[in-house]
Design an enzyme around this catalytic site. Structure first.
Site, PDB file in Angstrom:
ATOM      1  CG  ASP A 171      51.414 -30.407 -29.858  1.00  0.00           C
ATOM      2  OD1 ASP A 171      50.584 -29.474 -29.987  1.00  0.00           O
ATOM      3  OD2 ASP A 171      52.601 -30.222 -29.544  1.00  0.00           O
ATOM      4  CG  ASN A 175      37.822 -26.923 -23.777  1.00  0.00           C
ATOM      5  OD1 ASN A 175      37.440 -25.913 -23.181  1.00  0.00           O
ATOM      6  ND2 ASN A 175      38.811 -27.688 -23.312  1.00  0.00           N
ATOM      7  CB  ALA A 176      42.353 -27.868 -27.190  1.00  0.00           C
ATOM      8  CB  SER A 222      37.811 -15.922 -24.706  1.00  0.00           C
ATOM      9  OG  SER A 222      38.115 -14.980 -23.704  1.00  0.00           O
ATOM     10  CE1 TYR A 251      43.060 -17.472 -25.217  1.00  0.00           C
ATOM     11  CE2 TYR A 251      42.101 -15.506 -24.218  1.00  0.00           C
ATOM     12  CZ  TYR A 251      42.080 -16.873 -24.441  1.00  0.00           C
ATOM     13  OH  TYR A 251      41.065 -17.638 -23.897  1.00  0.00           O
ATOM     14  CB  SER A 252      42.058 -10.467 -27.793  1.00  0.00           C
ATOM     15  OG  SER A 252      42.375 -10.261 -26.440  1.00  0.00           O
ATOM     16  CB  ALA A 253      43.907 -11.456 -32.652  1.00  0.00           C
ATOM     17  CB  SER A 254      43.705 -16.701 -31.373  1.00  0.00           C
ATOM     18  OG  SER A 254      43.424 -16.807 -29.981  1.00  0.00           O
ATOM     19  CE  LYS A 255      40.203 -18.942 -27.036  1.00  0.00           C
ATOM     20  NZ  LYS A 255      39.755 -20.331 -27.109  1.00  0.00           N
TER      21      LYS A 255
HETATM   22  N1  LIG Z   1      40.131 -20.194 -17.846  1.00  0.00           N
HETATM   23  C1  LIG Z   1      39.649 -19.046 -18.343  1.00  0.00           C
HETATM   24  O1  LIG Z   1      39.613 -18.022 -17.644  1.00  0.00           O
HETATM   25  C2  LIG Z   1      39.115 -19.010 -19.752  1.00  0.00           C
HETATM   26  C3  LIG Z   1      38.336 -17.911 -20.110  1.00  0.00           C
HETATM   27  C4  LIG Z   1      37.815 -17.823 -21.402  1.00  0.00           C
HETATM   28  C5  LIG Z   1      38.079 -18.840 -22.312  1.00  0.00           C
HETATM   29  N2  LIG Z   1      38.850 -19.897 -21.959  1.00  0.00           N
HETATM   30  C6  LIG Z   1      39.088 -20.932 -22.986  1.00  0.00           C
HETATM   31  O2  LIG Z   1      38.640 -22.171 -22.493  1.00  0.00           O
HETATM   32  C7  LIG Z   1      39.377 -23.234 -23.102  1.00  0.00           C
HETATM   33  C8  LIG Z   1      39.877 -24.166 -22.021  1.00  0.00           C
HETATM   34  O3  LIG Z   1      40.756 -23.426 -21.194  1.00  0.00           O
HETATM   35  P1  LIG Z   1      41.032 -23.813 -19.670  1.00  0.00           P
HETATM   36  O4  LIG Z   1      40.768 -22.631 -18.843  1.00  0.00           O
HETATM   37  O5  LIG Z   1      40.396 -25.107 -19.324  1.00  0.00           O
HETATM   38  O6  LIG Z   1      42.636 -23.973 -19.764  1.00  0.00           O
HETATM   39  P2  LIG Z   1      43.595 -25.153 -19.260  1.00  0.00           P
HETATM   40  O7  LIG Z   1      43.203 -25.570 -17.902  1.00  0.00           O
HETATM   41  O8  LIG Z   1      44.975 -24.639 -19.502  1.00  0.00           O
HETATM   42  O9  LIG Z   1      43.268 -26.353 -20.269  1.00  0.00           O
HETATM   43  C9  LIG Z   1      43.625 -26.288 -21.617  1.00  0.00           C
HETATM   44  C10 LIG Z   1      43.362 -27.628 -22.276  1.00  0.00           C
HETATM   45  O10 LIG Z   1      43.839 -27.562 -23.632  1.00  0.00           O
HETATM   46  C11 LIG Z   1      44.771 -28.607 -23.850  1.00  0.00           C
HETATM   47  N3  LIG Z   1      45.840 -28.180 -24.736  1.00  0.00           N
HETATM   48  C12 LIG Z   1      46.686 -27.124 -24.557  1.00  0.00           C
HETATM   49  N4  LIG Z   1      47.584 -27.090 -25.534  1.00  0.00           N
HETATM   50  C13 LIG Z   1      47.306 -28.157 -26.349  1.00  0.00           C
HETATM   51  C14 LIG Z   1      47.909 -28.676 -27.515  1.00  0.00           C
HETATM   52  N5  LIG Z   1      48.996 -28.101 -28.053  1.00  0.00           N
HETATM   53  N6  LIG Z   1      47.383 -29.778 -28.086  1.00  0.00           N
HETATM   54  C15 LIG Z   1      46.295 -30.384 -27.529  1.00  0.00           C
HETATM   55  N7  LIG Z   1      45.685 -29.938 -26.432  1.00  0.00           N
HETATM   56  C16 LIG Z   1      46.197 -28.846 -25.845  1.00  0.00           C
HETATM   57  C17 LIG Z   1      45.349 -28.928 -22.483  1.00  0.00           C
HETATM   58  O11 LIG Z   1      45.764 -30.286 -22.413  1.00  0.00           O
HETATM   59  P3  LIG Z   1      47.293 -30.806 -22.483  1.00  0.00           P
HETATM   60  O12 LIG Z   1      48.158 -29.801 -21.807  1.00  0.00           O
HETATM   61  O13 LIG Z   1      47.208 -32.125 -21.817  1.00  0.00           O
HETATM   62  O14 LIG Z   1      47.562 -30.914 -23.950  1.00  0.00           O
HETATM   63  C18 LIG Z   1      44.119 -28.754 -21.595  1.00  0.00           C
HETATM   64  O15 LIG Z   1      43.352 -29.927 -21.580  1.00  0.00           O
HETATM   65  C19 LIG Z   1      40.484 -22.555 -23.916  1.00  0.00           C
HETATM   66  O16 LIG Z   1      40.130 -22.501 -25.266  1.00  0.00           O
HETATM   67  C20 LIG Z   1      40.547 -21.152 -23.330  1.00  0.00           C
HETATM   68  O17 LIG Z   1      41.021 -20.223 -24.275  1.00  0.00           O
HETATM   69  C21 LIG Z   1      39.372 -20.015 -20.708  1.00  0.00           C
END
Ligand SMILES: NC(=O)c1ccc[n+]([C@@H]2O[C@H](COP(=O)([O-])OP(=O)(O)OC[C@H]3O[C@@H](n4cnc5c(N)ncnc54)[C@H](OP(=O)(O)O)[C@@H]3O)[C@@H](O)[C@H]2O)c1
Length: 262
Positions: free
Chosen positions: A64, A90-91, A142, A155-159
């Protein structure tokens, strides 16, 4: 299968679903050896077993990343394994709703995952990366890091914080031969919005709309292999950044209108 990344051992965080899962498949197809991290052990095990059957060496570690002690223990385990050529940070997770409704604990938890875990993993794993040929760090930021959206403030600030970190680190680590690639997906079709914590507002469903994660993963992998500085996944997002630079008030108005009834 290609041989581009043959012999490179690559850590992918958040590999259990969404963009991370697509990255695992894409990097496996390019010949990489994988070390996957997330919380969902069953999903990581199933993905690793599938990739191994296709000839990719794959291991996983459950952690985690909002918990600094688990991040530290992850670093120790990886250092003990002794080999790493790249990290795909990526997480990440989302936090939706009006800023005044967020609890302090939610804000800090989001920053632990989206920002501080990236710093701690990078710091801890640098000794291994420095020993590897062509080491690369790829960050999944992002498009909202460039142009924030109301009710996605933290969220925006973290990115945006990730962007500052990546920009400085790219220059700092150049003498060590470590490349830093920053990437900005726009809306991508994953469980992201369903997984986000929401305070009374969920602007859109990423489950039903957005770029397919496989397409995003392909672009990110190309940026990784080419050592590209930045990767904007879509041209419309790049245009938004330019538009915001020259006409910020117009973009404030446009985004306000677009999201007002969502
Ligand atoms: N989807 C979009 O529209 C979008 C757009 C721009 C940027 N992003 C960025 O792309 C990245 C991936 O997002 P996604 O769209 O694939 O989202 P997602 O489907 O929700 O996947 C998020 C991944 O992060 C892991 N995660 C979440 N909380 C965690 C924790 N506390 N510890 C360890 N792992 C954790 C999750 O795995 P578990 O739950 O198994 O831990 C999952 O594998 C993120 O950084 C997100 O900000 C996404």
């Amino acid at each position: 299968m290609s041989d581009e990344l043959r012999g490179q051992r690559i850590l992918i965080t958040g590999a259990s679903m969404g963009i991370g899962e697509a990255l695992a498949r894409e990097f496996a197809a390019r010949g990489a050896e994988l070390l996957l991290v997330a919380r969902s052990e069953g999903k990581l095990r199933a993905l690793c077993e599938e990739l191994r059957r296709m000839g990719t060496p794959c291991e996983y570690l459950v952690a985690d990343l909002t918990k600094p002690e688990q991040v530290a223990s992850l670093v120790e385990k990886i250092l003990a394994q002794g080999r790493l050529g790249g990290v795909l940070h990526n997480a990440g997770a989302g936090l939706y709703g009006a800023f005044e409704r967020y609890a302090e604990a939610d804000v800090r938890e989001l920053f632990e995952l989206n920002f501080f875990s990236v710093l701690a993993l990078t710091r801890g794993l640098l000794p291994l990366l420095k020993k590897s040929p062509r080491p690369t760090l790829l960050l999944v930021s992002s498009i909202v890091s460039w142009r924030a959206i109301a009710r996605l403030s933290v969220y925006s600030a973290s990115k945006s914080a990730l962007n500052g970190f990546a920009e400085a680190l790219r220059v700092e680590l150049k003498p060590d031969g470590i490349r830093v690639v920053n990437t900005y997906p726009g809306r991508t079709r994953t469980p992201f919005s369903a997984n986000a914590k929401s305070f009374g507002w969920r602007p859109f469903s990423t489950e039903r709309s957005g770029t397919p994660p496989e397409q995003v993963a392909r672009k990110l992998a190309r940026a990784y292999v080419g050592g590209k500085r930045d990767e904007f996944v879509s041209w419309s997002n790049r245009l938004l950044v330019w538009g915001n630079f020259f006409f910020p008030k117009l973009i404030d108005w446009g985004l306000g209108k677009y999201f007002q009834n969502k």
